[in-house]
Design a protein around this motif. Structure first.
Motif, mmCIF file in Angstrom:
data_model
loop_
_atom_site.group_PDB
_atom_site.id
_atom_site.type_symbol
_atom_site.label_atom_id
_atom_site.label_comp_id
_atom_site.label_asym_id
_atom_site.label_seq_id
_atom_site.Cartn_x
_atom_site.Cartn_y
_atom_site.Cartn_z
ATOM 1 N N THR A 128 -0.924 -3.218 -0.865
ATOM 2 C CA THR A 128 -1.865 -4.028 -1.630
ATOM 3 C C THR A 128 -2.161 -3.325 -2.951
ATOM 4 O O THR A 128 -2.501 -2.135 -2.957
ATOM 5 C CB THR A 128 -3.178 -4.232 -0.850
ATOM 6 O OG1 THR A 128 -2.869 -4.826 0.408
ATOM 7 C CG2 THR A 128 -4.145 -5.121 -1.604
ATOM 8 N N VAL A 129 -2.019 -4.036 -4.050
ATOM 9 C CA VAL A 129 -2.336 -3.517 -5.387
ATOM 10 C C VAL A 129 -3.461 -4.370 -5.954
ATOM 11 O O VAL A 129 -3.391 -5.600 -5.911
ATOM 12 C CB VAL A 129 -1.104 -3.585 -6.323
ATOM 13 C CG1 VAL A 129 -1.467 -3.083 -7.718
ATOM 14 C CG2 VAL A 129 0.055 -2.792 -5.748
ATOM 15 N N LYS A 130 -4.504 -3.710 -6.469
ATOM 16 C CA LYS A 130 -5.642 -4.430 -7.058
ATOM 17 C C LYS A 130 -5.692 -4.116 -8.552
ATOM 18 O O LYS A 130 -5.883 -2.961 -8.939
ATOM 19 C CB LYS A 130 -6.942 -4.016 -6.380
ATOM 20 C CG LYS A 130 -8.120 -4.853 -6.808
ATOM 21 C CD LYS A 130 -9.347 -4.550 -5.955
ATOM 22 C CE LYS A 130 -10.361 -5.644 -6.170
ATOM 23 N NZ LYS A 130 -11.256 -5.794 -5.050
ATOM 24 N N ILE A 131 -5.486 -5.183 -9.368
ATOM 25 C CA ILE A 131 -5.517 -5.038 -10.826
ATOM 26 C C ILE A 131 -6.478 -6.080 -11.380
ATOM 27 O O ILE A 131 -6.276 -7.287 -11.157
ATOM 28 C CB ILE A 131 -4.125 -5.241 -11.451
ATOM 29 C CG1 ILE A 131 -3.108 -4.264 -10.858
ATOM 30 C CG2 ILE A 131 -4.185 -5.088 -12.970
ATOM 31 C CD1 ILE A 131 -1.682 -4.515 -11.296
ATOM 32 N N GLY A 132 -7.512 -5.631 -12.073
ATOM 33 C CA GLY A 132 -8.466 -6.550 -12.703
ATOM 34 C C GLY A 132 -9.093 -7.528 -11.727
ATOM 35 O O GLY A 132 -9.283 -8.691 -12.059
ATOM 36 N N GLY A 133 -9.398 -7.097 -10.525
ATOM 37 C CA GLY A 133 -10.048 -7.952 -9.548
ATOM 38 C C GLY A 133 -9.099 -8.843 -8.750
ATOM 39 O O GLY A 133 -9.533 -9.570 -7.861
ATOM 40 N N THR A 134 -7.815 -8.806 -9.050
ATOM 41 C CA THR A 134 -6.838 -9.618 -8.325
ATOM 42 C C THR A 134 -6.048 -8.733 -7.358
ATOM 43 O O THR A 134 -5.568 -7.659 -7.741
ATOM 44 C CB THR A 134 -5.850 -10.294 -9.306
ATOM 45 O OG1 THR A 134 -6.597 -11.071 -10.239
ATOM 46 C CG2 THR A 134 -4.872 -11.186 -8.573
#
Length: 157
Positions: A128-134
């Motif tokens: 799981t990668v979280k970038i800018g809330g996504t």
């Protein structure tokens, strides 16, 4: 018993042990090698295997959602790659390995138990990668090849 008696008993035993040999014995000297002996391991050490595999295991090869990969910096990719490798190689099933990159980008890698398939060690993974809330989630199965590299099984990611 008092303290002096407790100390005296082991000292007395050592003194008797030193007197137990009788006579003198000649000791032979072991042969001395004139050339240094170099021993090469037949199998690479785990540290050598880890280093080789880490250099060639890449999140770009199906371990991370391509949409997230396009938005990740070099540091993000490096941290994600390291976490992916160490989770697959050493991770406990269900215990996610966390990582953090640049500008608030974070991620985690969770793995399942080892499964033996065609004489290879394989594990299910969720990265799981979280970038800018996504959240970008990639699930699949990876197998460790004979050379120690991990690769995603085609059609599982």
């Amino acid at each position: 018993m008092n303290r002096s008696t407790l100390l005296a008993i082991p000292l007395f035993a050592l003194a008797l042990a030193g007197c137990s040999s009788t006579g003198t014995q000649q000791m032979g000297q072991a042969p001395v090698a004139t050339q240094p002996v170099v021993v090469q391991p037949l199998v690479p050490t785990s540290a050598q295997t880890v280093q080789q595999a880490r250099l060639t295991t890449s999140i770009a090869n199906g371990f991370v959602d391509p949409a997230a990969l396009a938005r990740m910096s070099a540091k993000d990719s490096s941290e994600a790659n390291s976490a992916q490798f160490y989770a697959l190689q050493f991770g406990r099933p269900g215990a996610p390995r966390q990582w953090a990159g640049d500008s608030g980008t974070t991620g985690s890698v969770a793995v399942g138990p080892y499964v033996r398939v065609n004489n290879l060690d394989c594990r299910d993974f969720t990265h799981t990668v979280k970038i800018g809330g996504t959240d970008y989630v990639r699930k699949g199965t990876a197998c460790r090849e004979q050379n120690g590299n991990w690769s995603v099984v085609p059609g599982t990611a």
